[in-house]
Design a protein around this motif. Structure first.
Motif, PDB file in Angstrom:
ATOM      1  N   HIS A 145       5.845  -8.385  -3.851  1.00  0.00           N
ATOM      2  CA  HIS A 145       4.748  -7.528  -3.387  1.00  0.00           C
ATOM      3  C   HIS A 145       5.269  -6.519  -2.355  1.00  0.00           C
ATOM      4  O   HIS A 145       4.939  -5.329  -2.413  1.00  0.00           O
ATOM      5  CB  HIS A 145       3.637  -8.364  -2.757  1.00  0.00           C
ATOM      6  CG  HIS A 145       2.759  -9.076  -3.733  1.00  0.00           C
ATOM      7  ND1 HIS A 145       3.047 -10.332  -4.195  1.00  0.00           N
ATOM      8  CD2 HIS A 145       1.603  -8.710  -4.339  1.00  0.00           C
ATOM      9  CE1 HIS A 145       2.100 -10.724  -5.033  1.00  0.00           C
ATOM     10  NE2 HIS A 145       1.212  -9.755  -5.142  1.00  0.00           N
ATOM     11  N   TYR A 146       6.071  -7.021  -1.403  1.00  0.00           N
ATOM     12  CA  TYR A 146       6.564  -6.130  -0.345  1.00  0.00           C
ATOM     13  C   TYR A 146       7.529  -5.079  -0.894  1.00  0.00           C
ATOM     14  O   TYR A 146       7.579  -3.957  -0.376  1.00  0.00           O
ATOM     15  CB  TYR A 146       7.204  -6.938   0.782  1.00  0.00           C
ATOM     16  CG  TYR A 146       6.172  -7.587   1.669  1.00  0.00           C
ATOM     17  CD1 TYR A 146       5.366  -6.820   2.508  1.00  0.00           C
ATOM     18  CD2 TYR A 146       5.961  -8.962   1.640  1.00  0.00           C
ATOM     19  CE1 TYR A 146       4.400  -7.396   3.302  1.00  0.00           C
ATOM     20  CE2 TYR A 146       4.994  -9.559   2.433  1.00  0.00           C
ATOM     21  CZ  TYR A 146       4.212  -8.766   3.254  1.00  0.00           C
ATOM     22  OH  TYR A 146       3.235  -9.343   4.036  1.00  0.00           O
ATOM     23  N   VAL A 147       8.261  -5.419  -1.946  1.00  0.00           N
ATOM     24  CA  VAL A 147       9.125  -4.419  -2.578  1.00  0.00           C
ATOM     25  C   VAL A 147       8.274  -3.255  -3.086  1.00  0.00           C
ATOM     26  O   VAL A 147       8.648  -2.082  -2.943  1.00  0.00           O
ATOM     27  CB  VAL A 147       9.936  -5.056  -3.731  1.00  0.00           C
ATOM     28  CG1 VAL A 147      10.635  -3.977  -4.550  1.00  0.00           C
ATOM     29  CG2 VAL A 147      10.967  -6.031  -3.170  1.00  0.00           C
ATOM     30  N   GLU A 148       7.123  -3.567  -3.671  1.00  0.00           N
ATOM     31  CA  GLU A 148       6.215  -2.509  -4.126  1.00  0.00           C
ATOM     32  C   GLU A 148       5.661  -1.717  -2.948  1.00  0.00           C
ATOM     33  O   GLU A 148       5.562  -0.485  -2.998  1.00  0.00           O
ATOM     34  CB  GLU A 148       5.063  -3.110  -4.938  1.00  0.00           C
ATOM     35  CG  GLU A 148       5.465  -3.756  -6.245  1.00  0.00           C
ATOM     36  CD  GLU A 148       6.065  -2.754  -7.221  1.00  0.00           C
ATOM     37  OE1 GLU A 148       5.664  -1.582  -7.199  1.00  0.00           O
ATOM     38  OE2 GLU A 148       6.953  -3.146  -8.005  1.00  0.00           O
ATOM     39  N   LEU A 149       5.302  -2.401  -1.875  1.00  0.00           N
ATOM     40  CA  LEU A 149       4.725  -1.725  -0.712  1.00  0.00           C
ATOM     41  C   LEU A 149       5.724  -0.786  -0.041  1.00  0.00           C
ATOM     42  O   LEU A 149       5.324   0.224   0.561  1.00  0.00           O
ATOM     43  CB  LEU A 149       4.228  -2.754   0.302  1.00  0.00           C
ATOM     44  CG  LEU A 149       2.990  -3.556  -0.105  1.00  0.00           C
ATOM     45  CD1 LEU A 149       2.744  -4.693   0.886  1.00  0.00           C
ATOM     46  CD2 LEU A 149       1.762  -2.659  -0.191  1.00  0.00           C
ATOM     47  N   LEU A 150       7.012  -1.098  -0.151  1.00  0.00           N
ATOM     48  CA  LEU A 150       8.030  -0.265   0.482  1.00  0.00           C
ATOM     49  C   LEU A 150       8.071   1.148  -0.095  1.00  0.00           C
ATOM     50  O   LEU A 150       8.570   2.067   0.553  1.00  0.00           O
ATOM     51  CB  LEU A 150       9.414  -0.912   0.336  1.00  0.00           C
ATOM     52  CG  LEU A 150       9.656  -2.195   1.134  1.00  0.00           C
ATOM     53  CD1 LEU A 150      11.062  -2.722   0.882  1.00  0.00           C
ATOM     54  CD2 LEU A 150       9.438  -1.975   2.620  1.00  0.00           C
ATOM     55  N   ARG A 151       7.545   1.342  -1.309  1.00  0.00           N
ATOM     56  CA  ARG A 151       7.581   2.678  -1.901  1.00  0.00           C
ATOM     57  C   ARG A 151       6.376   3.543  -1.528  1.00  0.00           C
ATOM     58  O   ARG A 151       6.297   4.700  -1.926  1.00  0.00           O
ATOM     59  CB  ARG A 151       7.729   2.599  -3.421  1.00  0.00           C
ATOM     60  CG  ARG A 151       6.612   1.927  -4.181  1.00  0.00           C
ATOM     61  CD  ARG A 151       7.042   1.715  -5.636  1.00  0.00           C
ATOM     62  NE  ARG A 151       6.036   1.069  -6.454  1.00  0.00           N
ATOM     63  CZ  ARG A 151       5.149   1.712  -7.208  1.00  0.00           C
ATOM     64  NH1 ARG A 151       5.152   3.036  -7.258  1.00  0.00           N
ATOM     65  NH2 ARG A 151       4.263   1.045  -7.942  1.00  0.00           N
ATOM     66  N   VAL A 152       5.446   2.991  -0.727  1.00  0.00           N
ATOM     67  CA  VAL A 152       4.290   3.760  -0.265  1.00  0.00           C
ATOM     68  C   VAL A 152       4.687   4.507   1.004  1.00  0.00           C
ATOM     69  O   VAL A 152       5.024   3.891   2.017  1.00  0.00           O
ATOM     70  CB  VAL A 152       3.083   2.852   0.004  1.00  0.00           C
ATOM     71  CG1 VAL A 152       1.883   3.677   0.466  1.00  0.00           C
ATOM     72  CG2 VAL A 152       2.727   2.053  -1.252  1.00  0.00           C
ATOM     73  N   GLN A 153       4.654   5.822   0.966  1.00  0.00           N
ATOM     74  CA  GLN A 153       5.119   6.628   2.089  1.00  0.00           C
ATOM     75  C   GLN A 153       4.110   6.695   3.234  1.00  0.00           C
ATOM     76  O   GLN A 153       4.482   6.662   4.403  1.00  0.00           O
ATOM     77  CB  GLN A 153       5.437   8.051   1.606  1.00  0.00           C
ATOM     78  CG  GLN A 153       6.526   8.113   0.553  1.00  0.00           C
ATOM     79  CD  GLN A 153       7.846   7.569   1.051  1.00  0.00           C
ATOM     80  OE1 GLN A 153       8.279   7.859   2.166  1.00  0.00           O
ATOM     81  NE2 GLN A 153       8.499   6.753   0.221  1.00  0.00           N
TER      82      GLN A 153
END
Length: 356
Positions: free
Chosen positions: A121-129
């Motif tokens: 989940h956090y890997v996905e969140l890391l791409r939110v600028q």
């Protein structure tokens, strides 16, 4: 059937009289608990590695950026030789980014709550600028129990940015929002524009019939409910409403248990017209009169159409209405720039609905 006893970590115990089934309950719940614990420890491990690398950079007398370019490849090589996969330069840079974007996610003191999301989940969140959007996605993913796939799609389709409550801003930043406007904003927070329905698998064809769109939505109802957002439950398709003078059929009817109201959706495979808005206004009034229950809030009506129109927003019954809305659907998921431009266009049109 025996009651389930729950022990630390969520492990379950049962004595139903069937030894095999009870053993399965114990083993399966233990495996689920172990998987959850592994995910939690993975998040903590990666956060701590990121923290340690950042502290190493900041503690060096040379410029931290230049130092980081040296220390991370060296550490990646050493860790890979010692532990194998999972410690590449890319991974370590990702852990550093994770620590910097979520500096307070792990607490040292015992008894503090641990991260509620998995590392994936956090890997996905890391791409939110955008920091505000990132925080919103984190909260929603945890509270709504989104899978990694659901979170990924919601980020890609810019779920947060499509919420209409973000489009209607008070004229003065520090103005006290009147109760009516506050309630309107609350309703708008449950309506997206545009609505992305690429999962229907329909071609972008001007000859598409409303019955085809409706059938595709019903065939993919679970995904459509997820796209609508929080609190929606399906009620009926082509719901029959009879008055003393005529019979009417409503395309799709939902109930939102958070807003505590019915939500009517009328499907239009063409550009919205003032007749469409007038028809929905009649449906909403009719539903409030004939179907709304005691304790229900006023019914909402959404015209889900192939194209919205600013003149309709500004000059039709839609203008300044707290019960009527329009949303444009898209049958494919646009790329990031195209979707951002589409969202800005819909923002402008929605603002016209409430401009005095």
């Amino acid at each position: 059937m025996a009651e389930i006893e729950r022990y630390n970590g969520g492990i379950e115990y049962a004595n139903s009289g069937d030894l095999f089934l009870d053993a399965k309950t114990i083993i399966d719940s233990s495996q689920r608990a172990a998987h959850g614990a592994i995910n939690t420890f993975l998040v903590v491990r990666n956060w701590l590695l990121g923290r340690r690398i950042v502290e190493e950079e900041l503690g060096n007398s040379t410029r931290s950026e230049l130092y980081g370019r040296k220390v991370v490849p060296k550490l990646a090589k050493e860790l890979t030789e010692e532990y194998g996969k999972g410690y590449t330069r890319t991974s370590l840079y990702q852990y550093v980014k994770f620590y910097r974007l979520f500096p307070e996610i792990v607490q040292m003191a015992s008894g503090q709550s641990l991260p509620r999301l998995s590392w994936s989940h956090y890997v996905e969140l890391l791409r939110v600028q955008n920091p505000s959007a990132r925080a919103w996605y984190e909260i929603e993913a945890a509270s709504q129990s989104w899978s990694v796939e659901e979170l990924s799609r919601n980020i890609s389709s810019q779920y947060c940015e499509r919420m209409l409550s973000n489009y209607v801003e008070p004229p003065h930043k520090h103005a006290i929002v009147p109760s009516a406007a506050a309630e309107r904003a609350r309703r708008l927070a449950f309506i997206k524009n545009p609505t992305i329905v690429e999962f229907l698998g329909l071609p972008s064809d001007p000859r598409l019939h409303e019955s085809e769109l409706e059938s595709a939505i019903l065939a993919n109802l679970q995904q459509f409910l997820l796209e609508l957002g929080k609190g929606y439950a399906f009620v009926a398709r082509q719901q029959h409403i009879r008055t003393e003078w005529a019979d009417y059929y409503l395309d799709l009817v939902f109930y939102n248990y958070i807003l505590r109201c019915f939500v009517l959706i009328d499907l239009k495979t063409s550009k919205i017209t003032h007749q469409d808005v007038g028809q929905m206004d009649m449906y909403v009034r009719m539903y409030d009169d004939l179907k709304r229950n005691e304790g229900d809030n006023p019914t909402l009506g959404i015209v889900l159409c192939a194209e919205t129109d600013e003149d309709i927003a500004r000059y039709s019954m839609l203008h300044d209405s707290d019960q009527l809305f329009m949303s444009k659907y898209k049958l494919y998921l646009p790329d990031e720039e195209e979707l951002r431009a589409e969202i800005e266009e819909q923002k402008r049109i929605v603002r016209a609905q409430y401009e005095q």
